[in-house]
Scaffold this motif. Sequence first.
Motif, PDB file in Angstrom:
ATOM      1  N   ARG A  28       6.803 -26.596 -13.780  1.00 51.19           N
ATOM      2  CA  ARG A  28       5.816 -25.565 -14.097  1.00 51.19           C
ATOM      3  C   ARG A  28       6.438 -24.180 -14.189  1.00 51.19           C
ATOM      4  O   ARG A  28       5.813 -23.251 -14.659  1.00 51.19           O
ATOM      5  N   ASP A  29       7.674 -24.029 -13.704  1.00 53.05           N
ATOM      6  CA  ASP A  29       8.358 -22.750 -13.855  1.00 53.05           C
ATOM      7  C   ASP A  29       8.992 -22.648 -15.231  1.00 53.05           C
ATOM      8  O   ASP A  29       9.615 -21.662 -15.559  1.00 53.05           O
ATOM      9  N   SER A  30       8.849 -23.692 -16.005  1.00 54.42           N
ATOM     10  CA  SER A  30       9.331 -23.728 -17.384  1.00 54.42           C
ATOM     11  C   SER A  30      10.820 -23.451 -17.492  1.00 54.42           C
ATOM     12  O   SER A  30      11.263 -22.662 -18.307  1.00 54.42           O
ATOM     13  N   GLN A  31      11.602 -24.110 -16.672  1.00 54.00           N
ATOM     14  CA  GLN A  31      13.037 -24.072 -16.851  1.00 54.00           C
ATOM     15  C   GLN A  31      13.355 -24.920 -18.082  1.00 54.00           C
ATOM     16  O   GLN A  31      12.954 -26.072 -18.168  1.00 54.00           O
ATOM     17  N   VAL A  32      14.044 -24.337 -19.032  1.00 59.21           N
ATOM     18  CA  VAL A  32      14.288 -24.995 -20.306  1.00 59.21           C
ATOM     19  C   VAL A  32      15.632 -25.705 -20.266  1.00 59.21           C
ATOM     20  O   VAL A  32      16.654 -25.099 -19.944  1.00 59.21           O
ATOM     21  N   GLN A  33      15.618 -26.970 -20.604  1.00 57.42           N
ATOM     22  CA  GLN A  33      16.824 -27.785 -20.539  1.00 57.42           C
ATOM     23  C   GLN A  33      17.726 -27.479 -21.735  1.00 57.42           C
ATOM     24  O   GLN A  33      17.271 -27.332 -22.866  1.00 57.42           O
ATOM     25  N   LEU A  34      19.037 -27.383 -21.464  1.00 61.26           N
ATOM     26  CA  LEU A  34      20.031 -27.100 -22.488  1.00 61.26           C
ATOM     27  C   LEU A  34      20.983 -28.282 -22.609  1.00 61.26           C
ATOM     28  O   LEU A  34      21.528 -28.742 -21.607  1.00 61.26           O
ATOM     29  N   ARG A  35      21.183 -28.761 -23.821  1.00 59.11           N
ATOM     30  CA  ARG A  35      22.140 -29.842 -24.063  1.00 59.11           C
ATOM     31  C   ARG A  35      23.339 -29.261 -24.808  1.00 59.11           C
ATOM     32  O   ARG A  35      23.175 -28.572 -25.810  1.00 59.11           O
ATOM     33  N   PRO A  36      24.569 -29.521 -24.347  1.00 59.66           N
ATOM     34  CA  PRO A  36      25.748 -28.981 -25.037  1.00 59.66           C
ATOM     35  C   PRO A  36      25.842 -29.517 -26.457  1.00 59.66           C
ATOM     36  O   PRO A  36      25.492 -30.663 -26.728  1.00 59.66           O
ATOM     37  N   GLN A  37      26.332 -28.679 -27.369  1.00 58.40           N
ATOM     38  CA  GLN A  37      26.455 -29.112 -28.753  1.00 58.40           C
ATOM     39  C   GLN A  37      27.594 -30.098 -28.947  1.00 58.40           C
ATOM     40  O   GLN A  37      27.534 -30.967 -29.814  1.00 58.40           O
ATOM     41  N   THR A  38      28.651 -29.970 -28.148  1.00 58.98           N
ATOM     42  CA  THR A  38      29.787 -30.884 -28.227  1.00 58.98           C
ATOM     43  C   THR A  38      30.223 -31.224 -26.809  1.00 58.98           C
ATOM     44  O   THR A  38      29.970 -30.459 -25.867  1.00 58.98           O
ATOM     45  N   PRO A  39      30.911 -32.367 -26.611  1.00 52.76           N
ATOM     46  CA  PRO A  39      31.385 -32.720 -25.258  1.00 52.76           C
ATOM     47  C   PRO A  39      32.292 -31.655 -24.653  1.00 52.76           C
ATOM     48  O   PRO A  39      32.322 -31.483 -23.437  1.00 52.76           O
TER      49      PRO A  39
ATOM     50  N   VAL B 190      21.283 -18.680 -17.880  1.00 49.16           N
ATOM     51  CA  VAL B 190      21.538 -20.014 -17.352  1.00 49.16           C
ATOM     52  C   VAL B 190      21.143 -19.998 -15.888  1.00 49.16           C
ATOM     53  O   VAL B 190      21.663 -19.225 -15.092  1.00 49.16           O
ATOM     54  N   LEU B 191      20.196 -20.861 -15.555  1.00 51.15           N
ATOM     55  CA  LEU B 191      19.623 -20.819 -14.217  1.00 51.15           C
ATOM     56  C   LEU B 191      20.360 -21.719 -13.245  1.00 51.15           C
ATOM     57  O   LEU B 191      20.598 -21.369 -12.103  1.00 51.15           O
ATOM     58  N   SER B 192      20.694 -22.910 -13.695  1.00 51.57           N
ATOM     59  CA  SER B 192      21.381 -23.842 -12.819  1.00 51.57           C
ATOM     60  C   SER B 192      22.206 -24.789 -13.645  1.00 51.57           C
ATOM     61  O   SER B 192      21.951 -24.980 -14.836  1.00 51.57           O
ATOM     62  N   VAL B 193      23.191 -25.352 -13.021  1.00 50.68           N
ATOM     63  CA  VAL B 193      24.052 -26.330 -13.663  1.00 50.68           C
ATOM     64  C   VAL B 193      24.016 -27.572 -12.798  1.00 50.68           C
ATOM     65  O   VAL B 193      24.454 -27.562 -11.655  1.00 50.68           O
ATOM     66  N   ASP B 194      23.429 -28.644 -13.328  1.00 52.81           N
ATOM     67  CA  ASP B 194      23.302 -29.885 -12.574  1.00 52.81           C
ATOM     68  C   ASP B 194      24.476 -30.793 -12.866  1.00 52.81           C
ATOM     69  O   ASP B 194      24.790 -31.055 -14.029  1.00 52.81           O
ATOM     70  N   ALA B 195      25.118 -31.298 -11.828  1.00 52.57           N
ATOM     71  CA  ALA B 195      26.247 -32.203 -12.006  1.00 52.57           C
ATOM     72  C   ALA B 195      25.769 -33.509 -12.600  1.00 52.57           C
ATOM     73  O   ALA B 195      24.887 -34.153 -12.051  1.00 52.57           O
ATOM     74  N   GLY B 196      26.319 -33.885 -13.734  1.00 55.83           N
ATOM     75  CA  GLY B 196      25.954 -35.152 -14.362  1.00 55.83           C
ATOM     76  C   GLY B 196      26.672 -36.302 -13.705  1.00 55.83           C
ATOM     77  O   GLY B 196      27.864 -36.235 -13.423  1.00 55.83           O
ATOM     78  N   ALA B 197      25.946 -37.395 -13.456  1.00 57.33           N
ATOM     79  CA  ALA B 197      26.543 -38.546 -12.802  1.00 57.33           C
ATOM     80  C   ALA B 197      27.679 -39.093 -13.650  1.00 57.33           C
ATOM     81  O   ALA B 197      27.510 -39.402 -14.819  1.00 57.33           O
ATOM     82  N   GLY B 198      28.859 -39.195 -13.047  1.00 59.71           N
ATOM     83  CA  GLY B 198      29.996 -39.777 -13.727  1.00 59.71           C
ATOM     84  C   GLY B 198      30.590 -38.900 -14.804  1.00 59.71           C
ATOM     85  O   GLY B 198      31.394 -39.355 -15.610  1.00 59.71           O
ATOM     86  N   GLU B 199      30.214 -37.611 -14.813  1.00 59.37           N
ATOM     87  CA  GLU B 199      30.684 -36.750 -15.882  1.00 59.37           C
ATOM     88  C   GLU B 199      31.784 -35.806 -15.428  1.00 59.37           C
ATOM     89  O   GLU B 199      32.138 -34.878 -16.132  1.00 59.37           O
ATOM     90  N   GLY B 200      32.311 -35.991 -14.226  1.00 57.46           N
ATOM     91  CA  GLY B 200      33.392 -35.133 -13.768  1.00 57.46           C
ATOM     92  C   GLY B 200      32.881 -33.755 -13.423  1.00 57.46           C
ATOM     93  O   GLY B 200      31.717 -33.556 -13.087  1.00 57.46           O
ATOM     94  N   PRO B 201      33.749 -32.718 -13.554  1.00 57.89           N
ATOM     95  CA  PRO B 201      33.358 -31.377 -13.128  1.00 57.89           C
ATOM     96  C   PRO B 201      32.345 -30.719 -14.044  1.00 57.89           C
ATOM     97  O   PRO B 201      31.674 -29.786 -13.662  1.00 57.89           O
ATOM     98  N   GLY B 202      32.215 -31.184 -15.297  1.00 56.91           N
ATOM     99  CA  GLY B 202      31.230 -30.603 -16.202  1.00 56.91           C
ATOM    100  C   GLY B 202      29.855 -31.182 -15.958  1.00 56.91           C
ATOM    101  O   GLY B 202      29.639 -32.027 -15.099  1.00 56.91           O
ATOM    102  N   SER B 203      28.909 -30.721 -16.751  1.00 55.91           N
ATOM    103  CA  SER B 203      27.538 -31.181 -16.590  1.00 55.91           C
ATOM    104  C   SER B 203      26.981 -31.575 -17.948  1.00 55.91           C
ATOM    105  O   SER B 203      27.250 -30.933 -18.955  1.00 55.91           O
TER     106      SER B 203
END
Length: 565
Positions: free
Chosen positions: A143-154, A179-192
Motif C-alpha cells: 500500500r506504500d506503492s513501492q514500485v518494483q524495478l527489473r534490471p534491463q540486462t543481467p 531506489v528504496l531497497s535492494v532485495d537479495a535474490g535467491a541464488g543470485e550472488g551479491p546482485g539482486s
Amino acid sequence: MTGTGERAVTSRLRTPSWIARVGTPDGRVLGAGVLLAPDRVLTAAHVVRPGLPYVVHFVGVPGVPGVAATVREDEHVPQREDAFGDRIGDLALLRLAAPRPAGHPTRLYRLAAPHGPVSMYGFPAGDDGGRWHGATLVAARGRDSQVQLRPQTPGELAAPGFSGGGVVDHATGEVVGIVLSVDAGAGEGPGSVFSYMSPTETVLSHLPQVAAWTDGAEAVDPALRTAAAGGRLDVPFATELASWFRGEGWPVLVTVVPARGARAWTLTRAVTLADRELRTRQNTSAFGRDPRETVPPAGGHDLALDVKGMTAGQVMDRIAERLGIRGDPRPERLAALRVPLAAVLAGVDQAADPDALLGLLDHLAQQGARLLLVFRRRGGHAAQAEESFVQRPLRARWTRLHRELERILDELGPALDERRDRVLPDPAAARLVDQAEAGVRRTRMLRAWVDHTPDREREPGRADLLFTFEDAVERRRLRLEQANGVLEARLRRRTELLGRVTAAWPLCRERAAAQGDRVMEAYRLYEHALTLLRQTPCDVDRAEDAVERFVGFCSGTAPGREGAS
C-alpha cells in the motif's frame, strides 16, 4: 532538457551534479542520494541513522572534497508496517554542513508511476565513481506503492550501493523517485534480481517538506480529498471502490454519487487513500478500524479530477500532464503505455460538453484505460455511459468467449482428432499434441459451466472470472492451432513421400529387371515403404527411413538386401 539537468541518455555520458555518494568518515560507502537543495540530500532511511556522522561526496563535480552531514530524528522515516500490515517509509533527509552551489541540486517530479524505462545511479562494490543502471518498472508493491524495478540486462543488477539513488524517467528526463531497497535474490550472488523505488509522491507523503523541491501536477483535485475520518462510511460502496482501485473487475466503473452525503464522503475517502501523496500515517491510522476490504491500495489511480465545467480537451491535457506526455497530447499516445491509465472523473454529466467528454472517454477505454466515472444524477448520460462502457462491451466479451469455445470444440478439436488418426507427431511435438488434446477436454467442461453461468457471475464486478476464462481459452486455441499445424506438416510430408515412392517404382523395376534377380528385392523395399506410409496413424519418421532405403536401392547406392521385410 529539463530541470533535472539530464535526460537518461545524456546522463550516462555525464554524471549530474546532484548525484551523491553517502559514506562513513572512514570512507566506507553506504549508499547513494539525491541533492534536492543546497544543504539537503534525499536518501533511504536504512542507509543512515540519526546521531551519527556521515560524509557525502558529489561525484559529478570532480575535485570537491566530501561534505559532512547528519540526519535529524524528524527527517528520518524508518521502514515499518502501517495499520494494514504493509511496509512503508524508509526515507531520510541528510543535512549538509556546507551548502552546495545553487545550480547543483535537482528537483523531484510527480509522475503517475512511469510507464517506460528508467535509469538509476548507484555505487556498486569497488566503484566509488558510481554508474548508471537501466531498469524497467514492473509493478507497485504494497500500500506504500513501492514500485518494483527489473534490471534491463543481467549486468545491471542492483547492489546495496544503489539504495537511495535517484531514478530518472527516460521519457521526460525527470527524477521520479529514489531506489528504496535492494532485495537479495535467491541464488543470485551479491546482485539482486529486483530493487524497489519510492515514487516522488510516496516520498512526499512521508516527508512533506520535500514539496518545496518538487514539480509536477498533483494527482487529486482538492474537491475529491478528505482529511480524516468523521463521515459515514457506505461499506458496500467502499468495498466496490476498493475492488476497482485494486484493478479487479470490469475496467470501467460507472456510478452515481450526489455531491453530498455518505456516498460522496466514501468516494473522497477512497480517492484519498488510493493516492500515494495523500495517504499518510495519520489517515491510515484514522481508517485503521475500517473493514480491510474497504481500503484501496496506494497508487490505485493516476489522477482524480472533478470535471465539472471542463472541456474534453482540458481533461486530456490534465491526463497528459500526469503521464508525462509532452507536445501533442493525443489519446492515441496512451496506447504506448506499458501500464494502462487509471483515472477517476467526477461530475462527468456536469462537464462543459458531456457528449464530447464521453467520446474522449470511449477512446481512452478502447486504449485499455481503467476509468471510474462518477455522475451526479441517474439516467441520461449516466445510463448512456453504463450501457456504452460496461454492459454492451461486457455482453460482447461473453459472446466472443462462447464463440471461441465453439470454435475449439467444433472445429479445432475435431481437426486435431482427424489429423492424429492419420499421422503420429514427431517426438519433439508429442507433448504439444497431448496438451492440446487435454485442453479440448477441459474446454468441454468450461463450455458446460459457461452455458449455465448464473447471472450474478456475469456482473461487471465479477469480470475477473471472464478474463480468466478468456486467457485459458486463448492459450488452448493457440496450442491447438500449433498442434494442428505440426500434424498438417507431417501429413504433407507423408504425401510427398508417397509421391516419391510411386514415381520411383516404374524406373526402379526396369533397372532391377535388367539385373535379373533383383526385381523381387526392389519390390520388397517398395511394398515395405508403401505399407508404412499407408498405415494409420502413420509413423512418418519410420516411413521416411523406408522410403530412403527404397530410393537408395533404385539409384544403386544401397546394398542388395537392405530393408527387406
